[in-house]
Write an enzyme that holds these catalytic residues in place. Structure first.
Site, short mmCIF file in Angstrom:
data_model
loop_
_atom_site.label_atom_id
_atom_site.label_comp_id
_atom_site.label_asym_id
_atom_site.label_seq_id
_atom_site.Cartn_x
_atom_site.Cartn_y
_atom_site.Cartn_z
N GLU A 44 -5.27 -8.57 0.73
CA GLU A 44 -6.00 -8.23 1.96
C GLU A 44 -7.45 -7.92 1.60
OE1 GLU A 44 -4.48 -5.02 4.42
OE2 GLU A 44 -2.43 -5.71 4.14
N GLU A 51 0.80 -1.23 0.00
CA GLU A 51 0.00 0.00 0.00
C GLU A 51 0.83 1.28 0.00
OE1 GLU A 51 -2.96 -0.07 3.10
OE2 GLU A 51 -3.99 -1.77 2.22
#
Ligand code: FCB
Length: 450
Positions: free
Chosen positions: A356, A164
């Site tokens: 995720e 991320e």
């Protein structure tokens, strides 16, 4: 059967969120130690000093994954365990910890997915020129990556360079709510650039090592919609999409920043840290895209005279029909399908791992000693159905990692948000499988929703 036969059914964690043992075996200090110990930065002043004590309980935790019948596990390597000051020779004890972990996973038939950077930067690199803002970090990261490839290379099934980058750049450097806690858009944009470049260099170093397990990067992606069907809101949504999604996707897959937002940021900030050849270097052939998906974004154009940091504003309108998680995030599984189909259409059908996906809920241990979390089961059911649907549209999804194996240190929210499929009773460190874990285990066993 929509899910391919060797589909990865996994669960995910990250080093600082679970390990604890921050002073053991030569680990150096990370920016998250500093940040969490700074008063006012995390809920209740929570820190990762102990977290889930996974550094000591790792073997039991792997037994837990095995007991769920999962065939994959995503973890991250703490850079300060490998290079305590972010540079120089490897700390053997740090390597040994991850070596044991990988060996045990392989023994159990659980394929390891290793993330090189999930936010715990060695503090020494932050002190030295501002961490990710300083171009030198690109070389440091490539050097660190090469050490880890060498140490764990024969066991790891998937490599992930970064987790991320948008969060690292935006949440850590502009919004100030993650380490290192800065509030500066230039710091954000420099950081984003160096993360992208370091991803490219780390992939290059991997290819040079001759290893063949797949390597990719994990992006947090949020399909973005206009609040109203007006031209102004649609234009705002396009720019917001460029900011959250394309600023990372386009360099990785196309070797360029998105032209629309590039124009805005160049006019405002100059971007003089971007050198010729950088974006070409960020674009390396990757074997899969890691996607972290939590929620959609809805944005609108700023009203006339409204002070807005960007040419879009995140909508605060909430429809009573859309359920929220304990994070206050909207739960809209159908927008997950939109996202996946768009990645296929716009970026050449890359193989995708969902690295995720999950939800925080207000979990409690019931009188029967169990944790009943029907809303989390619903969340997973909806999102797995959304993936099935995407696969039906030809999206090449190869694996799914539920966030998270267990409740853990949720960054700025400390221990107040529980994302686990396993409940952690922090005072005793007891692990209690939630209903969602049993439900997910059954999905994995059947290779799908059935
Ligand atoms: C993601 C992070 C992960 C976790 C989830 C809830 O942004 O990658 O570590 O905190 O959110």
């Amino acid at each position: 059967m929509p899910f391919p036969p060797d589909f990865a059914w996994g669960t995910a964690t990250a080093s600082y969120q679970i390990e604890g043992a921050i002073e053991e075996d030569g680990r150096g200090r990370s920016i998250w130690d500093t940040f969490s110990h700074t008063p006012g930065k995390t809920a209740n002043g929570d820190t990762g000093d102990v977290a889930c004590d996974h550094y000591h309980r790792w073997a039991d935790d792997l037994d837990l994954i095995a007991s769920y019948g999962l065939n994959a596990y995503r973890f991250s390597v703490a850079w300060p365990r490998i290079q305590p000051s972010g540079r120089g020779p490897a700390n053997q004890k740090g390597i040994d910890f991850y070596r044991r972990l990988v060996d045990r996973l392989v023994e159990k038939g659980i394929r390891p997915a290793a993330t090189l950077y999930h936010w715990d930067l060695p503090q020494a690199l932050q002190d030295d020129g501002g961490g990710w803002q300083n171009r030198e970090i690109v070389d440091r990261f490539a050097e660190y990556a090469a050490i880890v490839y060498e140490a764990l290379g024969d066991g790891v099934a998937w490599w992930i360079t970064h987790n991320e980058p948008w969060c690292v750049a935006a949440v850590g450097h502009r919004m100030g709510v993650h380490a290192p806690g800065l509030r500066d858009i230039v710091a954000e944009l420099r950081t984003a650039h160096h993360l992208l470049l370091s991803h490219g260099r780390a992939v290059e170093a991997y290819r040079a090592s001759g290893r063949t397990a797949p390597i990719g990067i994990t992006l947090n992606l949020s399909p973005t919609y206009p609040e109203r069907e007006s031209d102004a809101d649609r234009a705002a949504a396009r720019l917001s999409d460029a900011y959250t999604n394309r600023w990372y996707l386009d360099p990785v897959f196309r070797g360029e920043y998105p032209a629309d937002l590039l124009e805005v940021f160049t006019a405002r900030h100059g971007l003089d840290w971007v050198r010729d050849g950088d974006l070409a270097a960020a674009r390396q052939p990757i074997d899969f895209l890691g996607v972290n998906y939590y929620n959609r974004s809805v944005v609108r154009a700023p009203e006339p005279g409204e002070a807005a940091e960007f040419p879009w504003v995140v909508s605060s309108r909430r429809s009573p029909d859309i359920p929220l998680s304990a994070m206050g995030w909207e739960i809209t599984p159908e927008t997950f399908t939109d996202l996946l189909v768009r990645l296929k259409d716009d970026y050449g059908s890359p193989p995708i791992l969902i690295t995720e996906n999950g939800a925080a809920m207000d979990d409690d241990v019931s009188a029967d000693g169990e944790v009943h979390d029907p809303r989390r089961v619903e969340f997973y059911r909806g999102h797995l159905a959304a993936i099935e649907e995407a696969i039906g549209h030809g999206v090449d999804v190869r694996g799914y990692f539920a966030w998270s194996l267990m409740d853990n240190f949720e960054w700025g929210e400390g221990y107040t948000r529980r994302f686990g499929i396993t409940y952690v009773d922090y005072p005793t460190q007891r692990r209690i499988p939630k209903d969602s874990a049993r439900w997910y285990a059954e999905v994995a066993r059947r290779n799908g929703l059935g």
